[in-house]
Design a protein around this motif. Structure first.
Motif, PDB file in Angstrom:
ATOM      1  N   MET A  19      20.446   1.740  -1.664  1.00  0.00           N
ATOM      2  CA  MET A  19      20.005   2.252  -0.363  1.00  0.00           C
ATOM      3  C   MET A  19      18.578   2.783  -0.436  1.00  0.00           C
ATOM      4  O   MET A  19      17.750   2.482   0.425  1.00  0.00           O
ATOM      5  CB  MET A  19      20.952   3.346   0.122  1.00  0.00           C
ATOM      6  CG  MET A  19      22.319   2.837   0.535  1.00  0.00           C
ATOM      7  SD  MET A  19      23.462   4.161   0.997  1.00  0.00           S
ATOM      8  CE  MET A  19      22.718   4.678   2.555  1.00  0.00           C
ATOM      9  N   VAL A  20      18.289   3.566  -1.466  1.00  0.00           N
ATOM     10  CA  VAL A  20      16.939   4.134  -1.629  1.00  0.00           C
ATOM     11  C   VAL A  20      15.927   3.021  -1.857  1.00  0.00           C
ATOM     12  O   VAL A  20      14.836   3.028  -1.277  1.00  0.00           O
ATOM     13  CB  VAL A  20      16.912   5.164  -2.778  1.00  0.00           C
ATOM     14  CG1 VAL A  20      15.488   5.582  -3.107  1.00  0.00           C
ATOM     15  CG2 VAL A  20      17.757   6.381  -2.420  1.00  0.00           C
ATOM     16  N   HIS A  22      15.974   0.162  -0.717  1.00  0.00           N
ATOM     17  CA  HIS A  22      15.783  -0.605   0.508  1.00  0.00           C
ATOM     18  C   HIS A  22      15.273   0.263   1.659  1.00  0.00           C
ATOM     19  O   HIS A  22      15.410  -0.092   2.828  1.00  0.00           O
ATOM     20  CB  HIS A  22      17.068  -1.333   0.891  1.00  0.00           C
ATOM     21  CG  HIS A  22      17.303  -2.537   0.054  1.00  0.00           C
ATOM     22  ND1 HIS A  22      17.966  -2.470  -1.158  1.00  0.00           N
ATOM     23  CD2 HIS A  22      16.948  -3.826   0.218  1.00  0.00           C
ATOM     24  CE1 HIS A  22      18.000  -3.682  -1.684  1.00  0.00           C
ATOM     25  NE2 HIS A  22      17.386  -4.520  -0.880  1.00  0.00           N
ATOM     26  N   ARG A  24      15.973   3.560   2.608  1.00  0.00           N
ATOM     27  CA  ARG A  24      16.707   4.678   3.208  1.00  0.00           C
ATOM     28  C   ARG A  24      16.189   5.982   2.622  1.00  0.00           C
ATOM     29  O   ARG A  24      15.814   6.054   1.460  1.00  0.00           O
ATOM     30  CB  ARG A  24      18.206   4.571   2.941  1.00  0.00           C
ATOM     31  CG  ARG A  24      18.829   3.355   3.539  1.00  0.00           C
ATOM     32  CD  ARG A  24      18.817   3.440   5.034  1.00  0.00           C
ATOM     33  NE  ARG A  24      19.486   2.274   5.601  1.00  0.00           N
ATOM     34  CZ  ARG A  24      19.787   2.163   6.866  1.00  0.00           C
ATOM     35  NH1 ARG A  24      19.496   3.127   7.710  1.00  0.00           N
ATOM     36  NH2 ARG A  24      20.371   1.083   7.303  1.00  0.00           N
ATOM     37  N   ILE A  25      16.170   7.015   3.445  1.00  0.00           N
ATOM     38  CA  ILE A  25      15.712   8.311   2.947  1.00  0.00           C
ATOM     39  C   ILE A  25      16.880   9.021   2.255  1.00  0.00           C
ATOM     40  O   ILE A  25      18.046   8.748   2.537  1.00  0.00           O
ATOM     41  CB  ILE A  25      15.107   9.185   4.067  1.00  0.00           C
ATOM     42  CG1 ILE A  25      16.115   9.437   5.187  1.00  0.00           C
ATOM     43  CG2 ILE A  25      13.840   8.546   4.603  1.00  0.00           C
ATOM     44  CD1 ILE A  25      15.629  10.423   6.235  1.00  0.00           C
ATOM     45  N   GLU A  28      19.753  10.485   4.327  1.00  0.00           N
ATOM     46  CA  GLU A  28      20.750   9.519   4.787  1.00  0.00           C
ATOM     47  C   GLU A  28      21.740   9.187   3.674  1.00  0.00           C
ATOM     48  O   GLU A  28      22.948   9.101   3.912  1.00  0.00           O
ATOM     49  CB  GLU A  28      20.088   8.221   5.239  1.00  0.00           C
ATOM     50  CG  GLU A  28      19.321   8.316   6.526  1.00  0.00           C
ATOM     51  CD  GLU A  28      18.673   6.994   6.879  1.00  0.00           C
ATOM     52  OE1 GLU A  28      18.951   6.493   7.972  1.00  0.00           O
ATOM     53  OE2 GLU A  28      17.897   6.466   6.042  1.00  0.00           O
ATOM     54  N   VAL A  29      21.225   8.990   2.485  1.00  0.00           N
ATOM     55  CA  VAL A  29      22.067   8.623   1.343  1.00  0.00           C
ATOM     56  C   VAL A  29      23.070   9.734   1.060  1.00  0.00           C
ATOM     57  O   VAL A  29      24.260   9.480   0.851  1.00  0.00           O
ATOM     58  CB  VAL A  29      21.218   8.292   0.099  1.00  0.00           C
ATOM     59  CG1 VAL A  29      22.101   7.990  -1.106  1.00  0.00           C
ATOM     60  CG2 VAL A  29      20.288   7.119   0.383  1.00  0.00           C
TER      61      VAL A  29
END
Length: 36
Positions: A19-20, A22, A24-25, A28-29
């Protein structure tokens, strides 16, 4: 590595890293992972 060597924590860590990577902050994770 066999499937028996994979643990839930490993999957959560891989998902969070993905996620990070790609865009995402972190906030959010942490919410997706259920952290407060």
């Amino acid at each position: 590595m066999s499937l028996a060597d994979v643990h839930l924590h490993d999957l959560r860590h891989s998902m969070a890293s993905n996620m990070v990577n790609h865009g995402r902050i972190i906030y959010e994770v942490t919410k997706v992972l259920g952290h407060s």
